[in-house]
Design a protein around this motif. Structure first.
Motif, mmCIF file in Angstrom:
data_model
loop_
_atom_site.group_PDB
_atom_site.id
_atom_site.type_symbol
_atom_site.label_atom_id
_atom_site.label_comp_id
_atom_site.label_asym_id
_atom_site.label_seq_id
_atom_site.Cartn_x
_atom_site.Cartn_y
_atom_site.Cartn_z
ATOM 1 N N TYR A 50 21.614 -18.043 -56.492
ATOM 2 C CA TYR A 50 20.222 -17.732 -56.146
ATOM 3 C C TYR A 50 20.026 -17.835 -54.626
ATOM 4 N N LYS A 51 19.526 -16.776 -54.007
ATOM 5 C CA LYS A 51 19.405 -16.753 -52.552
ATOM 6 C C LYS A 51 17.963 -16.711 -52.056
ATOM 7 N N ASP A 52 17.004 -16.470 -52.935
ATOM 8 C CA ASP A 52 15.616 -16.368 -52.486
ATOM 9 C C ASP A 52 15.123 -17.702 -51.943
ATOM 10 N N LYS A 53 14.086 -17.633 -51.124
ATOM 11 C CA LYS A 53 13.500 -18.846 -50.546
ATOM 12 C C LYS A 53 12.537 -19.513 -51.513
ATOM 13 N N GLY A 54 12.254 -18.876 -52.646
ATOM 14 C CA GLY A 54 11.297 -19.417 -53.605
ATOM 15 C C GLY A 54 11.724 -20.738 -54.177
ATOM 16 N N GLY A 55 10.764 -21.455 -54.753
ATOM 17 C CA GLY A 55 11.027 -22.762 -55.323
ATOM 18 C C GLY A 55 10.537 -23.859 -54.411
ATOM 19 N N THR A 56 9.496 -24.534 -54.830
ATOM 20 C CA THR A 56 8.893 -25.580 -54.011
ATOM 21 C C THR A 56 8.896 -26.893 -54.775
ATOM 22 N N GLY A 57 9.299 -27.948 -54.096
ATOM 23 C CA GLY A 57 9.306 -29.255 -54.747
ATOM 24 C C GLY A 57 10.297 -30.192 -54.097
ATOM 25 N N VAL A 58 10.750 -31.159 -54.883
ATOM 26 C CA VAL A 58 11.625 -32.216 -54.383
ATOM 27 C C VAL A 58 12.941 -32.211 -55.152
ATOM 28 N N VAL A 59 14.011 -32.393 -54.429
ATOM 29 C CA VAL A 59 15.310 -32.648 -55.056
ATOM 30 C C VAL A 59 15.577 -34.136 -54.898
ATOM 31 N N ALA A 60 15.595 -34.860 -56.006
ATOM 32 C CA ALA A 60 15.822 -36.304 -55.972
ATOM 33 C C ALA A 60 17.315 -36.583 -56.029
ATOM 34 N N VAL A 61 17.756 -37.533 -55.232
ATOM 35 C CA VAL A 61 19.159 -37.917 -55.189
ATOM 36 C C VAL A 61 19.270 -39.433 -55.343
ATOM 37 N N ALA A 62 20.483 -39.898 -55.562
ATOM 38 C CA ALA A 62 20.721 -41.332 -55.676
ATOM 39 C C ALA A 62 22.028 -41.691 -54.985
ATOM 40 N N CYS A 63 22.357 -40.944 -53.933
ATOM 41 C CA CYS A 63 23.623 -41.131 -53.228
ATOM 42 C C CYS A 63 23.468 -40.659 -51.793
ATOM 43 N N PRO A 64 23.906 -41.431 -50.813
ATOM 44 C CA PRO A 64 23.785 -41.003 -49.416
ATOM 45 C C PRO A 64 24.597 -39.761 -49.100
ATOM 46 N N PHE A 65 25.754 -39.587 -49.748
ATOM 47 C CA PHE A 65 26.548 -38.385 -49.522
ATOM 48 C C PHE A 65 25.800 -37.159 -50.041
ATOM 49 N N CYS A 66 25.266 -37.277 -51.261
ATOM 50 C CA CYS A 66 24.507 -36.167 -51.838
ATOM 51 C C CYS A 66 23.304 -35.847 -50.970
ATOM 52 N N SER A 67 22.638 -36.878 -50.475
ATOM 53 C CA SER A 67 21.467 -36.680 -49.629
ATOM 54 C C SER A 67 21.820 -35.882 -48.380
ATOM 55 N N THR A 68 22.913 -36.262 -47.741
ATOM 56 C CA THR A 68 23.332 -35.556 -46.527
ATOM 57 C C THR A 68 23.706 -34.111 -46.831
ATOM 58 N N MET A 69 24.476 -33.903 -47.876
ATOM 59 C CA MET A 69 24.939 -32.557 -48.194
ATOM 60 C C MET A 69 23.789 -31.636 -48.582
ATOM 61 N N LEU A 70 22.871 -32.129 -49.384
ATOM 62 C CA LEU A 70 21.769 -31.272 -49.851
ATOM 63 C C LEU A 70 20.739 -31.047 -48.748
ATOM 64 N N LYS A 71 20.511 -32.038 -47.900
ATOM 65 C CA LYS A 71 19.612 -31.813 -46.758
ATOM 66 C C LYS A 71 20.210 -30.790 -45.806
ATOM 67 N N ASP A 72 21.506 -30.873 -45.579
ATOM 68 C CA ASP A 72 22.162 -29.864 -44.740
ATOM 69 C C ASP A 72 22.022 -28.482 -45.365
ATOM 70 N N ALA A 73 22.147 -28.408 -46.691
ATOM 71 C CA ALA A 73 22.023 -27.119 -47.381
ATOM 72 C C ALA A 73 20.604 -26.580 -47.261
ATOM 73 N N VAL A 74 19.613 -27.464 -47.331
ATOM 74 C CA VAL A 74 18.219 -27.026 -47.156
ATOM 75 C C VAL A 74 18.045 -26.380 -45.788
#
Length: 735
Positions: free
Chosen positions: A668-692
């Motif tokens: 999925y490449k569209d910019k649509g989708g609004t909300g929060v991605v919850a994480v429970a790991c600092p590695f996941c947090s870094t990777m997903l924030k970078d992806a955002v």
């Protein structure tokens, strides 16, 4: 039938099989030893459940093909006894008469045995018919559906033909005897049709139906068909037997032993080599253990390991099915070299290293150690430890590894953290919190709060550390930190192959903590959680380890903290591999999120045991992705699509049952989708924030740790510095 022909068939087939198997077994014996004969009761339990019971075959994501496989497996198990009977019939006319004619005088004196035999014949008939259904399903699947995970091969069709031939020949053989028996009774002018006559009987419903269908052939033709069916059945059995050690269906022989010898501990625990004995990793195939060799033999090429594999989905040069096949076929092509030391030139020569001969270096370094391959494998092949052992050799002996991780090793060795930041800055995140330090004369403290490197140095994770302190203080949890004395637990070093550095860190930490009397540890990083919980006990570190999501969940259940509504938004949760898949913690994070008023929690398609990796595990947090698409982008795309679909159900959402292209939700490449991605790991947090940031979704999607969400919703009742209450115990319940 014919003892001579039966004997000749066995005389040809058995020696060939023995010669082939001697080579296969010889290779295993030439590999390293490993004790897999411990915990026998537990192993027998798992063999019953997963081997004989085929529990993992019918996992939800592959239920239908798994069920079809179970049908074929059941036929093999039940017809094994029938095969013995057929060989007995081949050698003995008496056995033929007794086993094919239930009106034989032998049965008249054995009514209980006759009843048992009828029940067996019923089971045999039913499973043989169902096996044909299974074979038809797999032919249709390979011919028409062509699932992505399946490799197109003639071998699969040949084996399906063998299996179908066994079932059909069994029905023809049994049906012909009913026709012949019926004809014999007719000649005798019998007024009653005997039990073996061509009529539908409950103990052989399918066979008797085949007998009725064969009636128009007449006695002689039916007898000829039956005789042909008998010899075809024996020929297929012996051909099949000799074909098994040559291809992927070797698992029919090795699968059950491999299930029995599976490890009995968490998949998050890697084996610990003895460095004093110079066990520095896997260089050649002889450095593999016999269990790792058995793993290779047992790979069915089913491809289940690929369906949620982050490296495969994103185009990296690694599929565990491929690794297994490459290693297995290299070994089979060089059996004498492995077993006796004779190379292709027929002279003694050392074996080549695996990396460079059977596998490429980029294959070995691609793995994120997420564990999906091992979770999905029906015969419990242990892929990750084997690759880590290869990394150990590359790092500790050859000093050949991705250049970017050199600074990580240096940072851990010199400053006790992978960033290489000053050890004196370890507690800067808490300068204004007046946290108690273990051994400062206060306490006694119930828990050591192991902050972790990310929680101490990473700006984003520092907020999570402070939020967790806020929650624990509000609940009155008795805890202290190590302040500047805290050191990295060594997880990344171990999974990047630097076993010496890991063991140094582990021994230092355990010695320090034990001298301080630490009994329980709270972590906010799944990698710290896994390492301290599963790997530190080998170094004398026996602690009760609690992940922060488990802690918060218990505090909520005990009503020691109270939450109020702070947001009304949609949220989706990303399962960390080392919390969920490797340690089975799935419910606690979700229960915490569902306890926060105002949140609408929606699940991603790949969640819980099928969760998709963020790309940071296995030390990949510190390495660049140069090949294929980025794993964290694929996962963030899925999160965005999940949130968008929750907003607008008309948004196309690829089906999870699409077998031709797994992971389509990650496209999925569209910019649509609004909300929060919850994480429970600092590695996941870094990777997903970078992806955002990389995908330009900063305005729509926020990535937050569960701890931050709870802290934002927390109703605070304590004042002042929030001193801890000694003696308050929180125990995380197993999920």
């Amino acid at each position: 039938m014919s003892p001579i022909i039966t004997g000749l068939l066995l005389a040809v087939a058995i020696p060939i099989f023995v010669m082939t198997m001697s080579g296969r077994i010889g290779v295993l014996l030439a590999m390293k030893g490993e004790n897999r004969f411990d915990h026998i009761p537990e192993r027998l339990k798992r063999l019953t459940l997963f081997g004989l019971g085929q529990k993992r075959m019918v996992d939800p994501e592959e239920f239908t093909p798994g069920l079809m496989h179970v049908l074929i497996y059941a036929a093999f198990m039940v017809l094994a006894l029938r095969t013995v009977m057929l060989f007995a019939m081949g050698f003995s006319s008496t056995a033929l008469a007794v086993l094919t004619d239930l009106g034989d005088p032998f049965w008249a004196s054995q009514p209980a045995l006759l009843a048992l035999y009828k029940v067996y014949l019923l089971a045999k008939d039913v499973v043989a018919a169902l096996a044909l259904v299974g074979c038809a399903y797999f032919v249709w699947t390979r011919w028409k559906v062509k699932p992505d995970r399946m490799t197109v091969s003639w071998e699969a069709y040949l084996i399906l033909g063998f299996i179908s031939g066994l079932m059909i020949s069994e029905f023809l053989f049994g049906g012909s005897h009913m026709v012949v028996a019926n004809a014999a009774q007719a000649k005798m002018g019998a007024t009653q049709v005997p039990q073996t006559a061509a009529s539908l009987v409950w103990w052989e419903p399918v066979t008797s139906a085949v007998g009725l269908a064969m009636m128009p052939l007449g006695e002689n033709a039916a007898h000829a068909v039956g005789v042909a069916g008998f010899w075809i059945h024996l020929a297929i059995i012996l051909t099949f037997l000799n074909f098994l050690p040559l291809g992927k269906h070797f698992h029919i022989i090795t699968g059950l032993p491999n299930v029995f010898f599976q490890r009995t501990h968490s998949t998050g625990k890697l084996p610990t080599p003895n460095l004093e004995k110079e066990e520095f990793g896997t260089a050649t195939v002889k450095d593999l253990t016999w269990k790792q060799g058995l793993d290779l033999y047992s790979c069915t090429e089913c491809g289940r390991c690929q369906t949620h594999c982050p490296t495969y989905i994103t185009g990296k040069p690694l599929t565990h099915k491929g690794v297994n096949q490459d290693l297995k076929h290299w070994i089979w092509d060089h059996e004498q070299w492995v077993e006796e030391g004779y190379g292709p030139s027929k002279v003694k020569e050392p074996l080549p290293e695996i990396v460079g001969s059977a596998l490429k270096a980029e294959t070995v370094w691609a793995c994120t150690s997420c564990g999906w391959c091992e979770q999905a494998c029906p015969v419990f092949i242990e892929n990750v430890p084997r690759l880590i052992d290869m990394r150990r050799y590359q790092v500790q002996v050859k000093a050949e590894f991705p250049p970017e991780i050199q600074r990580v090793f240096e940072g851990i060795e010199r400053q006790g953290n992978p960033w290489g930041l000053g050890q004196d800055r370890r507690d800067e995140w808490a300068e204004d919190l007046a946290l108690p330090t273990w051994g400062d004369g206060g306490g006694p403290y119930e828990y050591l709060f192991f902050v972790g490197c990310a929680g101490s140095y990473d700006d984003k994770q520092k907020k999570v550390s402070r939020a967790l302190v806020k929650i624990m203080r509000e609940a009155g949890v008795s805890f202290a930190t190590l302040s500047k004395q805290e050191m990295c637990n060594g997880d990344s070093a171990r999974r990047m192959g630097n076993e010496y550095l890991f063991q140094s860190m582990a021994k230092t930490n355990v010695e320090t903590w034990n001298s301080m009397g630490v009994k329980a540890v709270i972590t906010q990083c799944p990698h710290c959680f896994n390492t301290i919980k599963n790997e530190y006990p080998e170094f004398g570190g026996e602690y009760r380890v609690i992940n922060h999501t488990q802690l918060i969940n218990e505090l909520l259940k005990e009503k020691r903290i109270k939450l109020s509504s702070v947001m009304n938004t949609k949220l989706t949760y990303h399962d960390p591999c080392y919390l969920g898949r490797h340690n089975g913690v799935y419910d606690a994070p979700r229960e915490v999120l569902n306890a926060i008023p105002g949140l609408e929690v929606v699940e991603m398609q790949r969640s819980k045991r099928e969760g998709f990796c963020c790309g940071a595990g296995g030390g990949r947090m510190w390495m660049e992705e140069h090949i294929g698409t980025r794993i964290n982008h694929n996962r963030l795309n899925e999160a965005a699509l999940t949130l968008k679909h929750a907003e607008d159900p008309n948004t196309p959402y690829p089906s999870a049952s699409d077998k031709k292209k797994p992971g389509l939700v990650g496209d999925y490449k569209d910019k649509g989708g609004t909300g929060v991605v919850a994480v429970a790991c600092p590695f996941c947090s870094t990777m997903l924030k970078d992806a955002v940031n990389d995908t330009g979704r900063e305005e729509n999607i926020k990535v937050k740790d569960i701890t931050e969400l709870v802290a934002d919703s927390l109703v605070e009742t304590r004042t002042g510095s929030g001193t801890v209450t000694p003696g308050v115990t929180v125990s995380a319940k197993p999920e």
